[in-house]
Design an enzyme around this catalytic site. Structure first.
Site, short mmCIF file in Angstrom:
data_model
loop_
_atom_site.label_atom_id
_atom_site.label_comp_id
_atom_site.label_asym_id
_atom_site.label_seq_id
_atom_site.Cartn_x
_atom_site.Cartn_y
_atom_site.Cartn_z
N HIS A 10 0.83 -1.20 0.00
CA HIS A 10 0.00 0.00 0.00
C HIS A 10 0.87 1.26 0.00
CE1 HIS A 10 0.82 0.97 4.22
NE2 HIS A 10 0.63 -0.32 4.50
N GLU A 79 -2.37 -7.14 7.66
CA GLU A 79 -1.01 -7.04 8.19
C GLU A 79 -0.87 -7.90 9.44
OE1 GLU A 79 2.03 -6.93 7.95
OE2 GLU A 79 2.60 -4.84 7.70
#
Length: 185
Positions: A10, A79
């Site tokens: 990202h 994550e």
């Protein structure tokens, strides 16, 4: 099985900029993060993907959408859960846990490296044939790369990933390899 796996970290967030561990905190991209997401879209524009996957977190989803894709969302790409270390930098953590790194010790209340690798293997097993794009997070994508290579997940510590970077995992004959790593605009 995917013939090539395009990993996209990202774009930048306030915490990736400051070095704070970010897992469950759902931060937006910074303006530079949005710019990098658009640049990712330009770099991938000529690629044909059989599927595009993303973490459900805003920073990964926004990177994916700004780059021009509508992904399949999977929580397996979230994550690494940093538990009570969420929002802290490594230097702050090491004041109470000298020498600590995510690669050497599970964070209190967070995930072990083994549990993150289980999610990574599950992602790989679920991939369709062809080129697949995966939008996710720094530590998770590093673990995903070790799962692709079928090596010890601890080796993920050797694979730095910048925000907004693109990496390519593929094959050399029948051997899984890294074809390109941590490319940024």
């Amino acid at each position: 099985m995917a013939s090539a796996l395009w990993l996209v970290r990202h774009g930048e967030t306030a915490w990736s900029l400051s070095g704070q561990h970010t897992s469950v905190t759902d931060l937006p991209l910074t303006p530079d993060g949005e710019r990098r997401a658009a640049a990712v879209g330009k770099l991938l524009a000529q690629k044909q993907f059989s599927a595009v996957y993303s973490s459900p977190m805003k920073r990964a989803l926004d990177t994916c959408r700004i780059a021009g894709y509508s992904p399949v969302i999977t929580s397996d790409l979230c994550e690494w859960n940093y538990g009570s270390y969420e929002g802290l930098t490594t230097a702050e953590i090491q004041k109470s846990a000298p020498g600590w790194t995510i690669w050497t010790s599970a964070p209190p209340g967070g995930e072990t490296i083994e549990s993150v690798a289980v999610r990574g293997r599950r992602v790989i097993q679920s991939l369709p044939d062809g080129n697949v794009a995966v939008f996710g997070h720094g530590h998770m994508l590093r673990i995903l790369a070790t799962c692709w290579l079928e090596v010890d997940p601890h080796l993920g510590r050797c694979f730095a990933l910048a925000p907004g970077s693109i990496s390519l995992l593929g094959y050399e004959r029948e051997t899984r390899v890294i074809q390109c790593w941590n490319q940024t605009t």
